[in-house]
Design a protein around this motif. Structure first.
Motif, short mmCIF file in Angstrom:
data_model
loop_
_atom_site.label_atom_id
_atom_site.label_comp_id
_atom_site.label_asym_id
_atom_site.label_seq_id
_atom_site.Cartn_x
_atom_site.Cartn_y
_atom_site.Cartn_z
N THR A 29 22.19 44.71 46.53
CA THR A 29 23.37 45.54 46.34
C THR A 29 24.64 44.77 46.70
O THR A 29 25.64 44.83 45.97
CB THR A 29 23.27 46.82 47.21
N SER A 30 24.60 44.05 47.82
CA SER A 30 25.79 43.28 48.21
C SER A 30 26.08 42.17 47.22
O SER A 30 27.24 41.91 46.89
CB SER A 30 25.66 42.74 49.64
N ARG A 31 25.04 41.50 46.74
CA ARG A 31 25.23 40.43 45.76
C ARG A 31 25.88 40.99 44.50
O ARG A 31 26.84 40.43 43.96
CB ARG A 31 23.90 39.77 45.40
N LYS A 32 25.39 42.14 44.03
CA LYS A 32 25.95 42.75 42.82
C LYS A 32 27.41 43.17 43.03
O LYS A 32 28.24 43.01 42.14
CB LYS A 32 25.11 43.94 42.40
N ALA A 33 27.71 43.69 44.23
CA ALA A 33 29.08 44.09 44.52
C ALA A 33 30.02 42.89 44.50
O ALA A 33 31.12 42.96 43.95
CB ALA A 33 29.14 44.80 45.88
N VAL A 34 29.58 41.79 45.10
CA VAL A 34 30.40 40.57 45.11
C VAL A 34 30.59 40.08 43.67
O VAL A 34 31.70 39.74 43.26
CB VAL A 34 29.77 39.48 46.00
N GLU A 35 29.54 40.06 42.89
CA GLU A 35 29.64 39.60 41.51
C GLU A 35 30.57 40.48 40.68
O GLU A 35 31.30 39.98 39.82
CB GLU A 35 28.25 39.51 40.87
N GLU A 36 30.56 41.77 40.95
CA GLU A 36 31.45 42.69 40.23
C GLU A 36 32.91 42.39 40.56
O GLU A 36 33.77 42.35 39.68
CB GLU A 36 31.12 44.14 40.62
N VAL A 37 33.20 42.16 41.83
CA VAL A 37 34.57 41.85 42.24
C VAL A 37 34.98 40.48 41.69
O VAL A 37 36.13 40.30 41.27
CB VAL A 37 34.71 41.91 43.78
N VAL A 38 34.07 39.54 41.65
CA VAL A 38 34.36 38.23 41.05
C VAL A 38 34.76 38.41 39.59
O VAL A 38 35.73 37.80 39.13
CB VAL A 38 33.15 37.27 41.18
N ALA A 39 34.05 39.25 38.87
CA ALA A 39 34.38 39.49 37.46
C ALA A 39 35.78 40.07 37.31
O ALA A 39 36.55 39.64 36.43
CB ALA A 39 33.35 40.41 36.83
N LYS A 40 36.14 41.01 38.17
CA LYS A 40 37.49 41.60 38.12
C LYS A 40 38.55 40.55 38.46
O LYS A 40 39.62 40.50 37.85
CB LYS A 40 37.60 42.78 39.08
N ALA A 41 38.26 39.72 39.44
CA ALA A 41 39.20 38.66 39.83
C ALA A 41 39.38 37.67 38.69
O ALA A 41 40.50 37.20 38.43
CB ALA A 41 38.72 37.96 41.10
N LYS A 42 38.30 37.32 38.01
CA LYS A 42 38.39 36.41 36.86
C LYS A 42 39.26 37.01 35.77
O LYS A 42 40.08 36.31 35.16
CB LYS A 42 37.00 36.11 36.30
N GLU A 43 39.09 38.31 35.50
CA GLU A 43 39.91 38.98 34.48
C GLU A 43 41.39 38.86 34.83
O GLU A 43 42.21 38.55 33.97
CB GLU A 43 39.54 40.46 34.38
N LEU A 44 41.71 39.13 36.10
CA LEU A 44 43.10 39.06 36.52
C LEU A 44 43.63 37.63 36.44
O LEU A 44 44.74 37.39 35.94
CB LEU A 44 43.26 39.61 37.94
N ARG A 45 42.85 36.67 36.91
CA ARG A 45 43.28 35.27 36.85
C ARG A 45 43.52 34.85 35.40
O ARG A 45 44.52 34.20 35.08
CB ARG A 45 42.22 34.37 37.47
N ASN A 46 42.64 35.24 34.49
CA ASN A 46 42.80 34.89 33.08
C ASN A 46 44.03 35.56 32.47
O ASN A 46 44.72 34.95 31.65
CB ASN A 46 41.53 35.25 32.30
N ALA A 47 44.31 36.80 32.88
CA ALA A 47 45.51 37.48 32.40
C ALA A 47 46.76 36.75 32.88
O ALA A 47 47.72 36.60 32.15
CB ALA A 47 45.51 38.94 32.86
N MET A 48 46.71 36.28 34.13
CA MET A 48 47.86 35.54 34.67
C MET A 48 48.05 34.22 33.92
O MET A 48 49.17 33.84 33.60
CB MET A 48 47.66 35.26 36.17
N LYS A 49 46.96 33.54 33.65
CA LYS A 49 47.06 32.28 32.90
C LYS A 49 47.58 32.54 31.49
O LYS A 49 48.38 31.78 30.97
CB LYS A 49 45.69 31.59 32.84
#
Length: 89
Positions: free
Chosen positions: A59-79
């Motif tokens: 569960t914790s691994r999946k939660a971290v991976e989900e937040v990583v995906a959201k962070a990647k989306e934001l980083r890509n939008a900024m780029k």
């Protein structure tokens, strides 16, 4: 998946999340208000994911991976914004 493998995968996701978080912080000063608002919503989730990662579980691994995906989306939008492309929500 055994506990050792689970810890390794969670640590990898956590390190990736931290790297992306740092990239976002560097680019934040150039971001539009919409992207800054998205960061304001996301940043507490990053801290929660770090705390959750302390308990080694699927569960914790999946939660971290989900937040990583959201962070990647934001980083890509900024780029994209920096490169003259219109950010999307």
């Amino acid at each position: 998946m055994n506990k050792e493998e689970l810890k390794r995968r969670t640590d990898e996701a956590l390190n990736n999340m931290r790297r992306i978080r740092d990239e976002i912080r560097v680019d934040l000063h150039l971001a539009s208000m919409d992207l800054k608002d998205r960061w304001t919503e996301l940043e507490p989730r990053l801290a929660q994911a770090e705390k959750l990662a302390e308990e080694i579980s699927d569960t914790s691994r999946k939660a971290v991976e989900e937040v990583v995906a959201k962070a990647k989306e934001l980083r890509n939008a900024m780029k994209g914004q920096r490169n003259g492309k219109r950010p999307h929500a």
